[in-house]
Design an enzyme around this catalytic site. Structure first.
Site, PDB file in Angstrom:
ATOM      1  N   GLU A  20     -24.933  29.077   3.286  1.00  0.00           N
ATOM      2  CA  GLU A  20     -24.538  27.822   3.928  1.00  0.00           C
ATOM      3  C   GLU A  20     -24.960  26.624   3.081  1.00  0.00           C
ATOM      4  O   GLU A  20     -24.206  25.662   2.918  1.00  0.00           O
ATOM      5  CB  GLU A  20     -25.149  27.717   5.328  1.00  0.00           C
ATOM      6  CG  GLU A  20     -24.543  28.667   6.348  1.00  0.00           C
ATOM      7  CD  GLU A  20     -23.046  28.475   6.515  1.00  0.00           C
ATOM      8  OE1 GLU A  20     -22.499  27.446   6.084  1.00  0.00           O
ATOM      9  OE2 GLU A  20     -22.409  29.367   7.067  1.00  0.00           O
ATOM     10  N   HIS A  71     -16.555  22.243   2.608  1.00  0.00           N
ATOM     11  CA  HIS A  71     -17.571  23.273   2.870  1.00  0.00           C
ATOM     12  C   HIS A  71     -16.946  24.669   2.820  1.00  0.00           C
ATOM     13  O   HIS A  71     -17.490  25.571   2.178  1.00  0.00           O
ATOM     14  CB  HIS A  71     -18.217  23.009   4.232  1.00  0.00           C
ATOM     15  CG  HIS A  71     -19.154  24.083   4.682  1.00  0.00           C
ATOM     16  ND1 HIS A  71     -20.515  24.004   4.499  1.00  0.00           N
ATOM     17  CD2 HIS A  71     -18.921  25.262   5.289  1.00  0.00           C
ATOM     18  CE1 HIS A  71     -21.084  25.106   4.979  1.00  0.00           C
ATOM     19  NE2 HIS A  71     -20.134  25.888   5.475  1.00  0.00           N
ATOM     20  N   GLU A  72     -15.814  24.830   3.474  1.00  0.00           N
ATOM     21  CA  GLU A  72     -15.167  26.156   3.509  1.00  0.00           C
ATOM     22  C   GLU A  72     -14.701  26.575   2.117  1.00  0.00           C
ATOM     23  O   GLU A  72     -14.873  27.736   1.723  1.00  0.00           O
ATOM     24  CB  GLU A  72     -13.989  26.148   4.498  1.00  0.00           C
ATOM     25  CG  GLU A  72     -14.373  25.887   5.950  1.00  0.00           C
ATOM     26  CD  GLU A  72     -15.364  26.907   6.503  1.00  0.00           C
ATOM     27  OE1 GLU A  72     -15.412  28.040   5.997  1.00  0.00           O
ATOM     28  OE2 GLU A  72     -16.104  26.576   7.437  1.00  0.00           O
TER      29      GLU A  72
END
Ligand SMILES: [Zn+2]
Length: 268
Positions: free
Chosen positions: A190, A128-129
């Site tokens: 996100e 995700h990062e």
């Protein structure tokens, strides 16, 4: 993401980006992009150096474990991203937090290892990062900020971090939680990081279903005051639905990776 456009196409796109100072995100949004990849990489490097100065890094088995998961994820990053080497550090901090910075820098706090309890869950966070980096969210955030008055201080401190402006820049890059500068990514950002991250972890041979468990762990862990990582990564039904929908694509990618012998075995 893995498609390789022709040189001519890249040239045309590059010119268009230069004229409009705009690029396109993985979900097809128009993004502000005032800065070059080199400038962003420099900001990332400076932020990481500051983080290293102020937090203790941890070595040993836990650091090797984090490195192992991060290596498997970053091995799937297309060469077109221009990041030759990723630097990975485990920081002594009880907050369940992690970040990735432009230029190829990954930071994981020891506290995250209590919440992401196996290699697949840790891969979900790191994926995700790294997804934020591949989707150029830092450039979008710093550019948006630069388009406002407060952007002046960001520009002034871009050449050397320190003071409130430097902390703010770190916040924009996604590493500001340590400094009380929590600037949440937008819901769209996100979602993009979730989707890019899910593909990355699946291609790296980590079970994408672990992303769902990870978010559940995060929610369970956040009774009372939510940890910084939760504050910057708002969890909601929509997000879980997005992950569930994407699993239909990620699961076959995971199976294919495993069939091709991509089977990470990182030991906590
Ligand atoms: Zn995020």
């Amino acid at each position: 993401m893995s498609a390789r456009p022709s040189k001519r196409l890249v040239g045309v796109l590059g010119l268009a980006a230069l004229i409009s100072a705009c690029s396109t995100s993985p979900l097809g949004r128009n993004q502000l992009a005032f800065y070059s990849d080199d400038e962003l990489a420099q900001m990332g490097q400076q932020s990481f150096a500051q983080y290293e100065q102020e937090l203790q890094t941890v070595g040993g088995a836990r650091a090797s474990y984090v490195q192992c998961v991060a290596d498997a994820i970053t091995a799937q990053v297309p060469a077109s991203q221009g990041i030759d080497k990723w630097e990975v550090k485990l920081f002594q901090d009880d907050t369940a937090n992690a970040f990735a910075l432009p230029g190829g820098y990954i930071g994981v706090n020891t506290g995250l290892l209590d919440v992401a309890t196996n290699q697949d869950q840790l891969a979900a966070v790191i994926g995700h990062e790294v997804g934020h980096v591949l989707a150029h969210h830092a450039n979008e955030r710093v550019s948006t900020q630069a388009a406002t008055q407060t952007g002046l201080s960001v520009l002034q401190t871009a050449a050397g971090l320190g003071g409130a402006g430097g902390d703010q820049l770190m916040g924009l890059l996604g590493a500001g939680a340590q400094y009380g500068v929590i600037l949440p990514f937008s819901r769209k950002q996100e979602s993009e990081a979730d989707l890019v991250g899910l593909d990355l972890m699946a291609d790296a041979g980590f079970d994408p279903n672990a992303s769902i468990t990870l978010w559940q762990n995060m929610s369970a862990n956040s009774q009372g005051e939510p940890p910084a990582w939760m504050s910057t990564h708002p969890s909601n039904a929509q997000r879980m639905e997005g992950l569930h929908n994407r699993l239909e694509e990620a699961e076959p990618r995971y199976e294919e990776a495993r069939a091709n012998g991509i089977r990470p075995n990182c030991k906590a």
